[in-house]
Design an enzyme around this catalytic site. Structure first.
Site, PDB file in Angstrom:
ATOM      1  N   LYS A  97      -7.127   8.138  17.304  1.00  0.00           N
ATOM      2  CA  LYS A  97      -6.659   8.388  15.940  1.00  0.00           C
ATOM      3  C   LYS A  97      -5.946   9.735  15.848  1.00  0.00           C
ATOM      4  O   LYS A  97      -4.885   9.844  15.218  1.00  0.00           O
ATOM      5  CB  LYS A  97      -7.825   8.356  14.953  1.00  0.00           C
ATOM      6  CG  LYS A  97      -7.397   8.622  13.502  1.00  0.00           C
ATOM      7  CD  LYS A  97      -8.584   8.761  12.556  1.00  0.00           C
ATOM      8  CE  LYS A  97      -9.229   7.434  12.286  1.00  0.00           C
ATOM      9  NZ  LYS A  97     -10.281   7.537  11.233  1.00  0.00           N
ATOM     10  N   ARG A 151      -7.572   6.980  -6.282  1.00  0.00           N
ATOM     11  CA  ARG A 151      -7.290   5.544  -6.307  1.00  0.00           C
ATOM     12  C   ARG A 151      -6.395   5.200  -5.128  1.00  0.00           C
ATOM     13  O   ARG A 151      -5.352   5.839  -4.939  1.00  0.00           O
ATOM     14  CB  ARG A 151      -6.580   5.155  -7.604  1.00  0.00           C
ATOM     15  CG  ARG A 151      -7.402   5.338  -8.871  1.00  0.00           C
ATOM     16  CD  ARG A 151      -6.515   5.147 -10.084  1.00  0.00           C
ATOM     17  NE  ARG A 151      -5.429   6.138 -10.099  1.00  0.00           N
ATOM     18  CZ  ARG A 151      -4.303   6.004 -10.793  1.00  0.00           C
ATOM     19  NH1 ARG A 151      -4.091   4.902 -11.506  1.00  0.00           N
ATOM     20  NH2 ARG A 151      -3.382   6.954 -10.763  1.00  0.00           N
ATOM     21  N   GLU A 152      -6.801   4.226  -4.350  1.00  0.00           N
ATOM     22  CA  GLU A 152      -5.953   3.798  -3.240  1.00  0.00           C
ATOM     23  C   GLU A 152      -4.625   3.311  -3.799  1.00  0.00           C
ATOM     24  O   GLU A 152      -4.569   2.599  -4.791  1.00  0.00           O
ATOM     25  CB  GLU A 152      -6.640   2.697  -2.442  1.00  0.00           C
ATOM     26  CG  GLU A 152      -7.859   3.191  -1.694  1.00  0.00           C
ATOM     27  CD  GLU A 152      -8.399   2.158  -0.721  1.00  0.00           C
ATOM     28  OE1 GLU A 152      -7.591   1.507  -0.030  1.00  0.00           O
ATOM     29  OE2 GLU A 152      -9.622   2.002  -0.654  1.00  0.00           O
ATOM     30  N   CYS A 158     -14.782   1.412  -2.641  1.00  0.00           N
ATOM     31  CA  CYS A 158     -15.620   2.235  -3.519  1.00  0.00           C
ATOM     32  C   CYS A 158     -16.549   1.432  -4.418  1.00  0.00           C
ATOM     33  O   CYS A 158     -17.770   1.548  -4.316  1.00  0.00           O
ATOM     34  CB  CYS A 158     -14.737   3.147  -4.375  1.00  0.00           C
ATOM     35  SG  CYS A 158     -13.864   4.416  -3.443  1.00  0.00           S
TER      36      CYS A 158
END
Length: 433
Positions: free
Chosen positions: A35, A154-155, A263
């Site tokens: 990553k 918020r995505e 979430c």
């Protein structure tokens, strides 16, 4: 200021990049070498609009870097943020805090005195106390402070949410730690974003309470939608009518197939477990969790019913797979339960999603992914809109109908007006209308 972000997932990467954009010196740490290698090559591990540009800009400016070396990265830092995952634990639904506690131990072994350790991960009430105890066990004489600073991102809109927040919540009773956190967030504080200082436990609970309340709003309007269908009312009118009351507000009052994502499902379960462990059951949240779980399969049955109650041998196209638009996140997406319901009913499922098909293919191997909405609809008996991507808001409905075998369009997001669907020749179904 010098900041280390432990964990380079969704919260850690977005937060780290935004802090760097404020002018801080930020290093994002992750144990996954692959990553880190991809991040150094400006390959994002998640889809979030604008994130790749933000990361590249700050890496090029020398303010943002990536590393697998936690001990070296936290040296000389003013603040070290813990932003590792807290998935639901198998068996009881409680948040799995093993990554948080492992990070706390490594941080405690390496930080300099007068460092603020900040829990950014969503954690149950009392986690900060345990993080403090772990660090004290490792370094009994170390002067440090553990602070709670929950995220409210918020995505799909995370960068804007971080830079223009409704509020910044900081949980600590220590004045010097408050001053460090004021410095960390000074660019936002100067722009008059409200900063709320609370106790650490209050801060931890604020995050869960906020998400549980929003999940309740979603579930409430979904149940009103079902009632609207029985009574001949329009849920969009009902939503506007109650949303104009400023005590209620219009956000999260859009009827659909239920909530999902990283979430709401996880946090409502963790709140239930915390409440049960403390003999204070939260009955409203219990009902919300149950109703949302049932709703997802009910949306699959809605599609089957639109086909006359029999989907065996039928081809069904799903438009949208992710739990919401502008993300590739498939965690607890309504599409998963919908697909399973359709497969159980004997249907053949095709799908398209602008960003989520790679992730979706890992968990929905029985679904055939296609390159466009029209390709998914080719030869289909029914098309269902599951996620309200912008790409689906202006479909050529006549073209969609032409490539299909059948004429059923199930709009689970109420994107189109019923008369639009009828005009294009569809047997059109929506939610709560």
């Amino acid at each position: 200021m010098k900041i280390a972000m432990i964990g380079s997932g969704y919260v850690g990467l977005v937060s780290g990049a935004c802090f760097a954009d404020f002018g801080h010196d930020v290093v994002c740490v992750d144990k996954d070498q692959s990553k880190i290698d991809r991040l150094n090559a400006n390959i994002m591990p998640i889809y979030e609009p604008g994130l790749d540009t933000l990361v590249k800009t700050n890496v090029d400016a020398g303010r943002l870097s990536f590393s697998t070396d936690l001990a070296g990265s936290v040296k000389g830092c003013d603040a070290v943020f813990i932003a590792v995952g807290t998935p639901s634990r198998r068996g009881d639904g409680h948040a799995d805090l093993s990554y948080v506690y492992a990070a706390a131990k490594e941080i405690g072994e390496a930080i300099d005195p007068k460092t603020v350790v900040v829990t950014k991960s969503t954690v149950p009430v009392g986690t900060g106390d345990e993080v403090e105890r772990i660090i004290c066990d490792v370094r009994p004489d170390l002067e440090f402070e553990v602070v709670s600073n929950p995220e409210f991102l918020r995505e799909g809109a995370a960068i804007g949410d971080f830079k223009r927040p409704d509020r910044i919540v900081v949980g600590t009773d220590t004045e010097w730690a408050r001053e460090v956190m004021r410095g960390v967030y000074r660019p936002l504080f100067l722009n008059e974003s409200p900063i709320l200082f609370t106790s650490r436990r209050s801060s931890e609970l604020i995050k869960y309470a906020a998400n549980a309340f929003l999940a309740t709003k979603i579930t409430f309007i979904n149940e009103m939608a079902d009632l609207c269908e029985k009574l001949g009312a329009n849920v969009q009118d009902v939503s506007r009518g109650i949303g104009l009351d400023n005590r209620i507000g219009s956000k999260f009052l859009h009827a659909g197939p239920g909530y999902g994502g990283s979430c709401f499902p996880k946090d409502t379960l963790a709140l239930l477990k915390t409440a049960q462990d403390n003999d204070t059951p939260v009955r409203i949240v219990e009902a919300v969790v149950q109703a949302n779980d049932l709703r997802k399969r009910a949306m699959g049955r809605k599609i089957v019913n639109a086909l006359g109650g029999d989907a065996r041998g039928k081809r069904i196209a799903l438009l949208g797979l992710t739990f919401k638009p502008n993300t590739d996140d498939m965690r607890d997406a309504p599409s998963i339960a919908i697909v399973q319901t359709l497969i159980d009913a004997g249907a053949e499922v095709y799908a398209h999603d602008p960003e989520g098909m790679e992730e979706a293919a890992k968990i929905l191997p029985q679904v055939k992914m296609t390159e466009s909405a029209y390709a998914a609809a080719q030869g289909a008996d029914a098309v269902a809109i599951v996620t309200e991507w912008d790409a689906y808001r202006a479909l050529d409905l006549a073209k969609l109908k032409d490539v299909m075998k059948g004429d059923v369009l199930v709009d689970l997001r109420n994107i189109y007006r019923p008369e639009e669907g009828a005009k294009a020749g569809f047997d059109y179904y929506s939610v709560g209308r």
